[in-house]
Design a protein around this motif. Sequence first.
Motif, mmCIF file in Angstrom:
data_model
loop_
_atom_site.group_PDB
_atom_site.id
_atom_site.type_symbol
_atom_site.label_atom_id
_atom_site.label_comp_id
_atom_site.label_asym_id
_atom_site.label_seq_id
_atom_site.Cartn_x
_atom_site.Cartn_y
_atom_site.Cartn_z
ATOM 1 N N MET A 1 0.860 -1.174 0.000
ATOM 2 C CA MET A 1 0.000 0.000 0.000
ATOM 3 C C MET A 1 0.896 1.224 0.000
ATOM 4 S SD MET A 1 -2.785 1.235 2.857
ATOM 5 C CE MET A 1 -3.783 -0.215 2.628
ATOM 6 N N GLU A 2 0.540 2.195 -0.789
ATOM 7 C CA GLU A 2 1.340 3.406 -0.851
ATOM 8 C C GLU A 2 0.511 4.592 -0.369
ATOM 9 O OE1 GLU A 2 3.780 5.666 -4.279
ATOM 10 O OE2 GLU A 2 3.755 3.481 -4.324
ATOM 11 N N PHE A 3 1.082 5.400 0.512
ATOM 12 C CA PHE A 3 0.414 6.581 1.026
ATOM 13 C C PHE A 3 0.945 7.813 0.300
ATOM 14 C CE2 PHE A 3 0.225 3.566 4.522
ATOM 15 C CZ PHE A 3 -1.094 3.681 4.918
ATOM 16 N N LYS A 4 0.091 8.800 0.129
ATOM 17 C CA LYS A 4 0.503 10.045 -0.505
ATOM 18 C C LYS A 4 0.442 11.176 0.508
ATOM 19 C CE LYS A 4 -1.115 8.664 -5.018
ATOM 20 N NZ LYS A 4 -1.988 8.936 -6.145
ATOM 21 N N ILE A 5 1.336 12.132 0.359
ATOM 22 C CA ILE A 5 1.345 13.294 1.254
ATOM 23 C C ILE A 5 0.244 14.247 0.811
ATOM 24 C CG2 ILE A 5 2.668 15.290 2.049
ATOM 25 C CD1 ILE A 5 5.193 13.588 1.708
ATOM 26 N N ILE A 6 -0.616 14.619 1.740
ATOM 27 C CA ILE A 6 -1.692 15.569 1.470
ATOM 28 C C ILE A 6 -1.472 16.766 2.369
ATOM 29 C CG2 ILE A 6 -4.188 15.954 1.505
ATOM 30 C CD1 ILE A 6 -4.506 12.919 1.162
ATOM 31 N N ASP A 7 -1.167 17.907 1.776
ATOM 32 C CA ASP A 7 -0.956 19.147 2.532
ATOM 33 C C ASP A 7 0.056 18.973 3.664
ATOM 34 O OD1 ASP A 7 -4.414 20.090 2.235
ATOM 35 O OD2 ASP A 7 -2.735 20.575 0.955
ATOM 36 N N ASP A 8 1.057 18.133 3.457
ATOM 37 C CA ASP A 8 2.113 17.929 4.454
ATOM 38 C C ASP A 8 1.574 17.571 5.829
ATOM 39 O OD1 ASP A 8 4.067 18.452 2.568
ATOM 40 O OD2 ASP A 8 3.958 20.607 2.910
ATOM 41 N N PHE A 9 0.427 16.883 5.869
ATOM 42 C CA PHE A 9 -0.153 16.456 7.148
ATOM 43 C C PHE A 9 0.792 15.507 7.860
ATOM 44 C CE2 PHE A 9 -2.937 13.563 9.597
ATOM 45 C CZ PHE A 9 -3.472 14.495 10.471
ATOM 46 N N LYS A 12 7.217 12.562 5.149
ATOM 47 C CA LYS A 12 7.541 11.397 4.328
ATOM 48 C C LYS A 12 7.977 10.222 5.213
ATOM 49 C CE LYS A 12 10.121 10.158 0.192
ATOM 50 N NZ LYS A 12 9.001 9.769 -0.633
ATOM 51 N N GLU A 13 8.723 10.508 6.287
ATOM 52 C CA GLU A 13 9.176 9.458 7.205
ATOM 53 C C GLU A 13 7.980 8.804 7.915
ATOM 54 O OE1 GLU A 13 10.495 12.643 7.276
ATOM 55 O OE2 GLU A 13 12.239 12.067 6.079
ATOM 56 N N GLU A 17 6.764 4.953 7.714
ATOM 57 C CA GLU A 17 6.537 4.133 8.910
ATOM 58 C C GLU A 17 5.153 3.479 8.863
ATOM 59 O OE1 GLU A 17 6.022 4.788 13.677
ATOM 60 O OE2 GLU A 17 7.448 6.078 12.634
ATOM 61 N N LEU A 18 4.137 4.262 8.458
ATOM 62 C CA LEU A 18 2.787 3.698 8.329
ATOM 63 C C LEU A 18 2.749 2.612 7.262
ATOM 64 C CD1 LEU A 18 0.469 6.833 8.569
ATOM 65 C CD2 LEU A 18 0.617 4.943 10.189
ATOM 66 N N ASP A 19 3.450 2.857 6.169
ATOM 67 C CA ASP A 19 3.451 1.909 5.062
ATOM 68 C C ASP A 19 4.088 0.578 5.464
ATOM 69 O OD1 ASP A 19 2.823 1.211 2.449
ATOM 70 O OD2 ASP A 19 4.764 1.860 1.669
ATOM 71 N N ASN A 20 5.055 0.617 6.364
ATOM 72 C CA ASN A 20 5.772 -0.585 6.776
ATOM 73 C C ASN A 20 5.237 -1.212 8.058
ATOM 74 O OD1 ASN A 20 7.587 -0.403 4.606
ATOM 75 N ND2 ASN A 20 8.793 1.104 5.710
#
Length: 98
Positions: A1-9, A12-13, A17-20
Amino acid sequence: MEFKIIDDFLSKEELEELDNRDFSEDIREAEKNGTIVVAEGNWDETVKALKAKMAANATKAITIRVPVRVIERYKKRAAAVGIGYQTLMKQMLEAAPV
């Protein structure tokens, strides 16, 4: 699963971490305490179960005139047991035979 940054909420780190992260223990705990419903292997059944749970717990605001003395009694009783008086009134309505 890949997460995208939305408004720098999230940084990237944090997203990596969430992705792993393995959420299986979180899901088991949530299932155990009733905050999540899981239907094995079938997303449609999971969605149906969630909708049914939400419908069973749905509330609706109403307007009702209640004598002040009754409300005051509920407030005193609720304070004695450490809950809100409206919560106590809802519990009493739920338990009342219809």
